[in-house]
Design an enzyme around this catalytic site. Structure first.
Site, PDB file in Angstrom:
ATOM      1  N   GLU A 150      42.456  34.541  55.683  1.00  0.00           N
ATOM      2  CA  GLU A 150      41.419  35.433  55.936  1.00  0.00           C
ATOM      3  C   GLU A 150      40.342  35.045  55.029  1.00  0.00           C
ATOM      4  O   GLU A 150      40.617  34.370  54.069  1.00  0.00           O
ATOM      5  CB  GLU A 150      42.360  36.062  55.161  1.00  0.00           C
ATOM      6  CG  GLU A 150      43.158  36.263  53.850  1.00  0.00           C
ATOM      7  CD  GLU A 150      42.134  36.722  52.713  1.00  0.00           C
ATOM      8  OE1 GLU A 150      41.480  37.787  52.708  1.00  0.00           O
ATOM      9  OE2 GLU A 150      43.130  36.275  51.351  1.00  0.00           O
ATOM     10  N   GLU A 154      37.688  42.660  49.300  1.00  0.00           N
ATOM     11  CA  GLU A 154      38.101  43.738  49.369  1.00  0.00           C
ATOM     12  C   GLU A 154      36.453  45.326  49.234  1.00  0.00           C
ATOM     13  O   GLU A 154      36.123  44.585  48.722  1.00  0.00           O
ATOM     14  CB  GLU A 154      38.723  44.239  47.645  1.00  0.00           C
ATOM     15  CG  GLU A 154      40.381  43.040  48.069  1.00  0.00           C
ATOM     16  CD  GLU A 154      41.366  43.143  46.863  1.00  0.00           C
ATOM     17  OE1 GLU A 154      40.730  44.206  46.423  1.00  0.00           O
ATOM     18  OE2 GLU A 154      42.042  42.534  46.283  1.00  0.00           O
ATOM     19  N   LEU A 252      24.548  35.876  45.331  1.00  0.00           N
ATOM     20  CA  LEU A 252      23.634  35.675  44.115  1.00  0.00           C
ATOM     21  C   LEU A 252      23.485  37.361  43.696  1.00  0.00           C
ATOM     22  O   LEU A 252      22.384  36.658  42.875  1.00  0.00           O
ATOM     23  CB  LEU A 252      22.932  35.006  44.380  1.00  0.00           C
ATOM     24  CG  LEU A 252      22.660  33.592  45.084  1.00  0.00           C
ATOM     25  CD1 LEU A 252      21.118  33.033  46.190  1.00  0.00           C
ATOM     26  CD2 LEU A 252      22.962  32.471  44.731  1.00  0.00           C
ATOM     27  N   GLY A 259      35.836  38.552  39.526  1.00  0.00           N
ATOM     28  CA  GLY A 259      37.248  38.593  39.159  1.00  0.00           C
ATOM     29  C   GLY A 259      37.779  38.386  40.693  1.00  0.00           C
ATOM     30  O   GLY A 259      37.542  38.464  40.920  1.00  0.00           O
ATOM     31  N   CYS A 262      41.500  36.324  44.167  1.00  0.00           N
ATOM     32  CA  CYS A 262      41.116  35.609  44.817  1.00  0.00           C
ATOM     33  C   CYS A 262      40.386  33.915  44.328  1.00  0.00           C
ATOM     34  O   CYS A 262      40.851  33.810  43.542  1.00  0.00           O
ATOM     35  CB  CYS A 262      40.360  35.336  46.450  1.00  0.00           C
ATOM     36  SG  CYS A 262      41.424  36.941  47.615  1.00  0.00           S
ATOM     37  N   ARG A 329      42.791  43.106  39.175  1.00  0.00           N
ATOM     38  CA  ARG A 329      43.013  42.220  39.083  1.00  0.00           C
ATOM     39  C   ARG A 329      42.249  41.119  38.416  1.00  0.00           C
ATOM     40  O   ARG A 329      41.029  41.229  39.420  1.00  0.00           O
ATOM     41  CB  ARG A 329      43.885  41.038  39.720  1.00  0.00           C
ATOM     42  CG  ARG A 329      45.138  42.068  40.884  1.00  0.00           C
ATOM     43  CD  ARG A 329      45.533  41.464  41.871  1.00  0.00           C
ATOM     44  NE  ARG A 329      45.265  41.977  42.690  1.00  0.00           N
ATOM     45  CZ  ARG A 329      45.877  41.230  43.577  1.00  0.00           C
ATOM     46  NH1 ARG A 329      47.372  40.821  44.234  1.00  0.00           N
ATOM     47  NH2 ARG A 329      45.641  42.182  44.829  1.00  0.00           N
TER      48      ARG A 329
END
Ligand code: UDX
Ligand code: UDX
Length: 458
Positions: A150, A154, A252, A259, A262, A329
């Site tokens: 995938e 998010e 960029l 963070g 992933c 996360r």
């Protein structure tokens, strides 16, 4: 086609919902029965723009259901997607426990000819291992295993699904290839490029893609540091390089260090795979270290540049790892806030969506539900997430609420001159710190930052 998602997390829910809206019959299974009960009431465990409405639409027309019963979830499925989490292992590699346990759970219930599609981000060779594991469990090689990574961000996952740059279909046999192609047939018809390849290549593509994107961010963050020191302006520099099609202008944007669920995990896993195969990924190793250092360096900069004495109040706006998600996360906030606390600061925090999730990670901070109230009597404000709500902040009101006058904007949401006009000292990324009217003549900013300083003259 009958499709089951194993794991109703970010990826499973969004992908399952989108596939259902394409007309497939989708069951989203999760081992956590409370999660399923909540989903049946459309009480979503995550914040993802557009997801709830899309879920309601798919359920209404009978294309989407939820279940915590493994047998009935998979027994009729033509394709079973594995979308469980793959967290970092202590060695830096990834922990495949959930992938393997999901494979073991589904093995006895699959119908002959079903295809398992691994969507979780996994290291090269995982599809092969799952194939062997399933064959051992069933005593036959009658189940194929494919890979379909995938590329959903998010916060814009629904759009990323609907408008992909490409779809990667990893299959080692004709049947899996046919099945994947028919699942994504609609996309192929409208000309979305399909990268049809082996499972191993698909697994490598996912890590190489995320590592490269993370490297663009790490690179621009380093260039931003140089711009600050040399009197340059990162906005002009990124525009100047991004217009080169070979480079491109996305990813960029300087920030407080990448963070999320992933990039940090995937870069660590990619580096670990390189070490394991004797092909060290030195660029990525350096990137990981630089990204961690950056969060600490930016925290230190707050205390140093604003000359904060222990006991000073600092307000942090933004806890999510980026805007439009409630996910914290590996968010920069979770490194920067503990640093500020250790330096003796009193910290007040605000985030429009992520406060609930952040509570599990932050102690000894004051929680606020309003950015202006959060800033009352603060010596400095630190912006860590690029929420639209923060971009629209009334700077006059903000300046009035503060007892100090320092705004650290680690997302470059404002124009330096605008902030200076409100009497705030403005420290952003890749641009020189701009002082207030009291500290410098704002009109002199007209020429800044085109004055490039010589080394040693800063
Ligand atoms: C996904 C991935 O697939 C991961 O590899 C990728 O790098 C990031 O995106 P994510 O969707 O974020 O992970 O996972 P998460 O939100 O943690 O959800 C996973 C779900 O799987 C949880 O709801 C969990 O209860 C469920 N699960 C886990 C199962 O149903 N079965 C299991 O055996 C383990
Ligand atoms: C990422 C991948 O982009 C996506 O394809 C999928 O593999 C899942 O992982 P995600 O983690 O949701 O998506 O967010 P992304 O938009 O990629 O941002 C990751 C981090 O990089 C965030 O902390 C973000 O703030 C930061 N970032 C991103 C920057 O600092 N600058 C940028 O220009 C872009």
């Amino acid at each position: 086609m009958q499709i089951t998602m194993i794991g109703a997390g970010y990826v499973g829910l969004t992908t399952g919902t989108c596939l259902a809206n394409m007309g497939h019959d989708v069951c989203c299974y999760d081992i956590d029965s409370r999660r399923i009960t909540r989903l049946e009431r459309f009480d979503l465990p995550i914040y993802e723009p557009g997801l709830e409405n899309a879920m309601r639409r798919a359920v209404d027309v009978g294309h989407l259901r939820f279940s915590s019963k493994i047998r009935t979830s998979v027994s009729e499925a033509d394709a079973v997607f594995i979308t469980v989490g793959t967290p970092s292992a202590p060695t830096g590699g990834i922990d495949l426990t959930h992938v393997f346990s999901a494979a073991r759970q589904i093995a006895p219930h699959l119908k002959r000819g079903a295809v398992i599609v691994i969507k979780s981000t996994v290291v090269v060779g995982t599809a092969q291992r799952v194939r062997e594991m399933i064959a051992r469990e069933r005593g036959a090689f009658d189940i194929r295993v494919a890979s379909n990574p995938e590329f959903l961000r998010e916060g814009s996952a629904m759009r990323d699904f609907a408008e992909p740059d490409r779809i990667v279909l990893g299959a080692d046999d004709a049947r899996s290839r046919r099945l994947l192609r028919s699942i994504y047939g609609t996309f192929e018809k409208i000309g979305i490029p399909m990268v049809v390849t082996s499972t191993g290549n698909a697994e490598l593509i996912k890590y190489a893609a995320n590592a490269f994107l993370a490297m663009k961010i790490g690179f621009i963050n380093d260039v931003a540091d140089l711009c600050e020191k040399a009197g340059g302006d990162i906005a002009d520099v990124t525009r100047g390089i991004g217009l080169d099609h070979r480079i491109g202008d996305s990813f960029l944007q300087p920030g407080p260090g990448f963070g999320g669920s992933c990039f940090p995990k995937d870069t660590r896993a990619f580096a670990a795979t390189g070490r394991q195969y004797g092909a060290p990924q030195k660029l990525i190793e350096t990137l990981i270290a630089r990204n961690d250092q950056r969060k600490t360096a930016l925290a230190r900069r707050i205390v140093k540049e604003a000359r904060l004495a222990p006991g000073s109040k600092v307000t942090v706006l933004g806890l999510a790892f980026k805007a439009n998600t409630d996910d914290v996360r590996e968010a920069a906030a979770l490194s920067i806030i503990p640093f500020l606390r250790e330096a003796g600061m009193r910290v007040t925090v605000h985030d429009p969506k992520a406060a609930f999730n952040a509570r599990a990670h932050l102690s000894d901070v004051t929680w606020s539900d309003c950015p202006y109230k959060a800033c009352k009597d603060a010596a400095a404000v630190v912006l860590l997430t690029e929420w639209e709500e923060y971009r629209a902040l009334d700077l006059a009101r903000l300046a009035k609420a503060l007892s100090g006058d320092f705004l650290f904007d680690y997302r470059n949401l404002f124009e330096p001159r605008t902030v200076a006009r409100h009497g705030l000292r403005y420290a952003s990324l890749g641009r020189s710190t701009v002082f207030t009217r009291q500290r410098a003549d704002v009109s002199s900013l007209e020429t800044w930052p085109r004055r490039i300083a010589a080394p040693g003259h800063i």
